[in-house]
Design a protein around this motif. Sequence first.
Motif, PDB file in Angstrom:
ATOM      1  N   LYS A  49       0.845  -1.193   0.000  1.00 14.44           N
ATOM      2  CA  LYS A  49       0.000   0.000   0.000  1.00 14.44           C
ATOM      3  C   LYS A  49       0.878   1.239   0.000  1.00 14.44           C
ATOM      4  O   LYS A  49       2.090   1.140   0.107  1.00 14.44           O
ATOM      5  CB  LYS A  49      -0.950  -0.008   1.190  1.00 14.44           C
ATOM      6  CG  LYS A  49      -0.274  -0.107   2.542  1.00 14.44           C
ATOM      7  CD  LYS A  49      -1.301  -0.259   3.633  1.00 14.44           C
ATOM      8  CE  LYS A  49      -0.649  -0.545   4.960  1.00 14.44           C
ATOM      9  NZ  LYS A  49      -1.622  -0.670   6.025  1.00 14.44           N
ATOM     10  N   ASN A  50       0.237   2.391  -0.134  1.00 10.24           N
ATOM     11  CA  ASN A  50       0.942   3.670  -0.106  1.00 10.24           C
ATOM     12  C   ASN A  50       0.444   4.443   1.106  1.00 10.24           C
ATOM     13  O   ASN A  50      -0.734   4.759   1.198  1.00 10.24           O
ATOM     14  CB  ASN A  50       0.667   4.451  -1.397  1.00 10.24           C
ATOM     15  CG  ASN A  50       1.509   5.708  -1.498  1.00 10.24           C
ATOM     16  OD1 ASN A  50       1.908   6.283  -0.500  1.00 10.24           O
ATOM     17  ND2 ASN A  50       1.756   6.134  -2.705  1.00 10.24           N
ATOM     18  N   GLU A  51       1.345   4.719   2.037  1.00 10.43           N
ATOM     19  CA  GLU A  51       1.004   5.487   3.235  1.00 10.43           C
ATOM     20  C   GLU A  51       1.471   6.934   3.094  1.00 10.43           C
ATOM     21  O   GLU A  51       1.729   7.601   4.085  1.00 10.43           O
ATOM     22  CB  GLU A  51       1.617   4.835   4.478  1.00 10.43           C
ATOM     23  CG  GLU A  51       1.071   3.452   4.753  1.00 10.43           C
ATOM     24  CD  GLU A  51       1.671   2.810   5.990  1.00 10.43           C
ATOM     25  OE1 GLU A  51       2.596   3.374   6.604  1.00 10.43           O
ATOM     26  OE2 GLU A  51       1.186   1.711   6.344  1.00 10.43           O
ATOM     27  N   GLY A  52       1.612   7.405   1.855  1.00 12.35           N
ATOM     28  CA  GLY A  52       2.035   8.773   1.604  1.00 12.35           C
ATOM     29  C   GLY A  52       3.497   8.915   1.266  1.00 12.35           C
ATOM     30  O   GLY A  52       3.965  10.008   0.965  1.00 12.35           O
ATOM     31  N   GLN A  53       4.256   7.821   1.326  1.00 10.80           N
ATOM     32  CA  GLN A  53       5.689   7.872   1.032  1.00 10.80           C
ATOM     33  C   GLN A  53       6.051   6.900  -0.090  1.00 10.80           C
ATOM     34  O   GLN A  53       7.182   6.445  -0.176  1.00 10.80           O
ATOM     35  CB  GLN A  53       6.489   7.539   2.289  1.00 10.80           C
ATOM     36  CG  GLN A  53       6.231   8.497   3.417  1.00 10.80           C
ATOM     37  CD  GLN A  53       6.888   8.057   4.711  1.00 10.80           C
ATOM     38  OE1 GLN A  53       7.490   6.989   4.784  1.00 10.80           O
ATOM     39  NE2 GLN A  53       6.773   8.869   5.735  1.00 10.80           N
TER      40      GLN A  53
END
Length: 65
Positions: A25-29
């Motif tokens: 997933k992408n946690e913003g980074q």
Amino acid sequence: MSEENFICRNQSCGTPWEQSEVVIKNEGQGPLFRCPLCGARNYLEVFEGDDGKPVYEQVDGKPFL
């Protein structure tokens, strides 16, 4: 077709995982997976495969954004 193996970069963990065993997933980074055993963030780069599907490659450390 064999799956890419990832290894938890947490020095005290180091557990190997197959892509099917982790949630990417992408946690913003950027894309990453959290180690199912210790919860450490493990960063990935994503490329487009020949079939148009995403291919993930593990990177050392945190990616530069």
